[in-house]
Design a protein around this motif. Structure first.
Motif, PDB file in Angstrom:
ATOM      1  N   SER A  73       0.851  -1.183   0.000  1.00  0.00           N
ATOM      2  CA  SER A  73       0.000   0.000   0.000  1.00  0.00           C
ATOM      3  C   SER A  73       0.890   1.237   0.000  1.00  0.00           C
ATOM      4  O   SER A  73       2.043   1.190   0.429  1.00  0.00           O
ATOM      5  CB  SER A  73      -0.908   0.006   1.240  1.00  0.00           C
ATOM      6  OG  SER A  73      -0.140   0.018   2.435  1.00  0.00           O
ATOM      7  N   GLY A  74       0.346   2.328  -0.483  1.00  0.00           N
ATOM      8  CA  GLY A  74       1.141   3.535  -0.589  1.00  0.00           C
ATOM      9  C   GLY A  74       2.059   3.477  -1.793  1.00  0.00           C
ATOM     10  O   GLY A  74       1.988   2.562  -2.618  1.00  0.00           O
ATOM     11  N   SER A  75       2.951   4.433  -1.895  1.00  0.00           N
ATOM     12  CA  SER A  75       3.890   4.487  -3.019  1.00  0.00           C
ATOM     13  C   SER A  75       5.172   5.192  -2.596  1.00  0.00           C
ATOM     14  O   SER A  75       5.197   5.941  -1.625  1.00  0.00           O
ATOM     15  CB  SER A  75       3.261   5.221  -4.210  1.00  0.00           C
ATOM     16  OG  SER A  75       2.929   6.553  -3.855  1.00  0.00           O
ATOM     17  N   GLY A  76       6.226   4.901  -3.324  1.00  0.00           N
ATOM     18  CA  GLY A  76       7.504   5.548  -3.063  1.00  0.00           C
ATOM     19  C   GLY A  76       8.018   5.260  -1.667  1.00  0.00           C
ATOM     20  O   GLY A  76       7.975   4.130  -1.182  1.00  0.00           O
ATOM     21  N   ASP A  77       8.467   6.292  -1.001  1.00  0.00           N
ATOM     22  CA  ASP A  77       9.013   6.143   0.358  1.00  0.00           C
ATOM     23  C   ASP A  77       7.940   5.755   1.373  1.00  0.00           C
ATOM     24  O   ASP A  77       8.253   5.286   2.472  1.00  0.00           O
ATOM     25  CB  ASP A  77       9.682   7.443   0.802  1.00  0.00           C
ATOM     26  CG  ASP A  77      10.928   7.761  -0.013  1.00  0.00           C
ATOM     27  OD1 ASP A  77      11.494   6.816  -0.595  1.00  0.00           O
ATOM     28  OD2 ASP A  77      11.313   8.945  -0.070  1.00  0.00           O
ATOM     29  N   ASN A  78       6.673   5.968   1.015  1.00  0.00           N
ATOM     30  CA  ASN A  78       5.577   5.651   1.924  1.00  0.00           C
ATOM     31  C   ASN A  78       4.967   4.273   1.649  1.00  0.00           C
ATOM     32  O   ASN A  78       3.915   3.940   2.190  1.00  0.00           O
ATOM     33  CB  ASN A  78       4.478   6.723   1.817  1.00  0.00           C
ATOM     34  CG  ASN A  78       4.963   8.082   2.279  1.00  0.00           C
ATOM     35  OD1 ASN A  78       5.685   8.186   3.268  1.00  0.00           O
ATOM     36  ND2 ASN A  78       4.574   9.130   1.555  1.00  0.00           N
ATOM     37  N   SER A  79       5.607   3.499   0.798  1.00  0.00           N
ATOM     38  CA  SER A  79       5.097   2.173   0.453  1.00  0.00           C
ATOM     39  C   SER A  79       5.304   1.203   1.626  1.00  0.00           C
ATOM     40  O   SER A  79       6.357   1.207   2.273  1.00  0.00           O
ATOM     41  CB  SER A  79       5.813   1.636  -0.783  1.00  0.00           C
ATOM     42  OG  SER A  79       5.367   0.337  -1.094  1.00  0.00           O
ATOM     43  N   THR A  80       4.299   0.409   1.899  1.00  0.00           N
ATOM     44  CA  THR A  80       4.353  -0.569   2.992  1.00  0.00           C
ATOM     45  C   THR A  80       3.981  -1.946   2.466  1.00  0.00           C
ATOM     46  O   THR A  80       2.990  -2.094   1.747  1.00  0.00           O
ATOM     47  CB  THR A  80       3.384  -0.187   4.125  1.00  0.00           C
ATOM     48  OG1 THR A  80       3.708   1.126   4.611  1.00  0.00           O
ATOM     49  CG2 THR A  80       3.475  -1.183   5.272  1.00  0.00           C
ATOM     50  N   LYS A  81       4.784  -2.939   2.813  1.00  0.00           N
ATOM     51  CA  LYS A  81       4.506  -4.316   2.391  1.00  0.00           C
ATOM     52  C   LYS A  81       3.685  -5.019   3.461  1.00  0.00           C
ATOM     53  O   LYS A  81       3.983  -4.918   4.652  1.00  0.00           O
ATOM     54  CB  LYS A  81       5.810  -5.077   2.147  1.00  0.00           C
ATOM     55  CG  LYS A  81       5.595  -6.533   1.697  1.00  0.00           C
ATOM     56  CD  LYS A  81       6.913  -7.254   1.488  1.00  0.00           C
ATOM     57  CE  LYS A  81       7.640  -6.750   0.263  1.00  0.00           C
ATOM     58  NZ  LYS A  81       8.835  -7.593  -0.040  1.00  0.00           N
ATOM     59  N   HIS A  82       2.656  -5.738   3.027  1.00  0.00           N
ATOM     60  CA  HIS A  82       1.797  -6.473   3.942  1.00  0.00           C
ATOM     61  C   HIS A  82       1.894  -7.973   3.641  1.00  0.00           C
ATOM     62  O   HIS A  82       1.791  -8.382   2.481  1.00  0.00           O
ATOM     63  CB  HIS A  82       0.334  -6.031   3.802  1.00  0.00           C
ATOM     64  CG  HIS A  82       0.140  -4.554   3.960  1.00  0.00           C
ATOM     65  ND1 HIS A  82       0.076  -3.945   5.191  1.00  0.00           N
ATOM     66  CD2 HIS A  82       0.005  -3.566   3.031  1.00  0.00           C
ATOM     67  CE1 HIS A  82      -0.100  -2.644   5.028  1.00  0.00           C
ATOM     68  NE2 HIS A  82      -0.140  -2.386   3.728  1.00  0.00           N
ATOM     69  N   HIS A  83       2.096  -8.755   4.685  1.00  0.00           N
ATOM     70  CA  HIS A  83       2.184 -10.207   4.537  1.00  0.00           C
ATOM     71  C   HIS A  83       0.856 -10.856   4.915  1.00  0.00           C
ATOM     72  O   HIS A  83       0.260 -10.527   5.943  1.00  0.00           O
ATOM     73  CB  HIS A  83       3.297 -10.758   5.427  1.00  0.00           C
ATOM     74  CG  HIS A  83       4.672 -10.350   5.006  1.00  0.00           C
ATOM     75  ND1 HIS A  83       5.438 -11.096   4.140  1.00  0.00           N
ATOM     76  CD2 HIS A  83       5.400  -9.238   5.308  1.00  0.00           C
ATOM     77  CE1 HIS A  83       6.585 -10.491   3.942  1.00  0.00           C
ATOM     78  NE2 HIS A  83       6.591  -9.358   4.631  1.00  0.00           N
TER      79      HIS A  83
END
Length: 225
Positions: A88-98
Motif C-alpha cells: 500500500s502507498g507508493s515511493g518512500d511511503n510504500s508498505t509491504k503487507h504479509h
C-alpha cells in the motif's frame, strides 16, 4: 546521520534473525507433529501454490510453506501455509503487507462441480437475500440462515445438501468455510500454519462431512451403476 543508519540496519538484521529463528522453530514443531501422526513434512512446495484457484489463492505471487501431506481416514491430504504479499502507498511511503492462510486440501475420488459452503456471519443469510444475492437453499431454515451456498451445478449442490448433511452441519460444524474444487475439498482459515492450528481436528471435520455424503451423489459412482 551515519549512526542512525547503522542502528537502523542493525535493527533490521536483528529482526530478520529473530524471524528466521521463530520460523525454524515453527517448522521443526510441524515436522515433529507430522512424524507423530505418520505424515510427511515436505516444507516448501511451489506446485501447490499454482494448483488451486479461488480464495485464498492468487494467480501469481503466492508461496506454499511448511507443507504436510499423508493419508488420513483413507484419504490423501495436504495442509500448508499459503503466503503472499501486497503493498500500500507508493515511493518512500510504500508498505509491504504479509498475508498467511492455513489451507487444508483433501483429495476426492473424482472431479465434481464447484460447490462452496461458508458461514453467513452474525447477520445470517437473510441479509444476502435482501441485497439480491442468488442462493442455493437446503430447505432447512436453520442451515440456510447459518450458511451460504454457491455452486456451478444446482442439481449437484442439492444432492450434496442432503437432510443428513444439513443435520450434521447444524449440530457439529461451526464457523467453517469449505468447498469442492475439481477433485479436491478445500478449507482454510486466516493465519500461519502452526502446530497449534488444529491440523487433525480440521481434517476430522472435513472427513465427517465427506462421510455424510451418500455414494450415489458422486458423479463417477452414479455413472458406474
Amino acid at each position: 546521520m551515519t549512526a542512525v543508519i547503522i542502528c537502523a540496519l542493525l535493527a533490521m538484521c536483528i529482526a530478520f534473525a529473530i524471524a528466521a529463528i521463530v520460523g525454524a522453530r515453527r517448522s521443526a514443531a510441524l515436522e515433529s507433529l507430522a512424524t507423530e501422526h505418520g505424515f510427511s513434512y515436505i516444507g516448501d512446495d511451489s506446485r501447490y501454490a499454482k494448483r488451486f484457484s479461488g480464495r485464498p489463492f492468487r494467480t501469481w505471487g503466492g508461496k506454499v510453506h511448511d507443507l504436510v501431506s499423508g493419508q488420513y481416514r483413507g484419504r490423501d491430504f495436504a495442509v500448508f501455509d499459503y503466503h503472499y504479499t501486497t503493498s500500500s502507498g507508493s515511493g518512500d511511503n510504500s508498505t509491504k503487507h504479509h498475508h498467511h492462510f492455513t489451507v487444508w486440501a483433501i483429495e476426492l475420488a473424482c472431479s465434481v462441480p464447484r460447490l462452496e459452503v461458508g458461514s453467513e456471519g452474525i447477520f445470517g443469510g437473510k441479509v444476502a437475500e435482501f441485497f439480491g444475492a442468488e442462493r442455493i437453499r437446503s430447505g432447512d431454515a436453520t442451515f440456510d440462515n447459518r450458511f451460504k451456498v454457491s455452486a456451478d451445478d444446482a442439481k449437484f449442490a442439492h444432492a450434496v445438501l442432503s437432510p443428513d448433511l444439513v443435520a450434521h452441519m447444524n449440530a457439529n460444524v461451526g464457523q467453517l468455510t469449505w468447498r469442492f474444487d475439481g477433485d479436491v475439498m478445500i478449507s482454510f482459515e486466516k493465519g500461519r500454519f502452526t502446530a497449534d492450528s488444529g491440523m487433525v481436528n480440521r481434517l476430522d471435520v472435513m472427513c465427517d462431512i465427506l462421510d455424510t455424503i451418500g455414494d450415489e451423489t458422486w458423479p463417477s459412482r452414479r455413472h458406474s451403476r
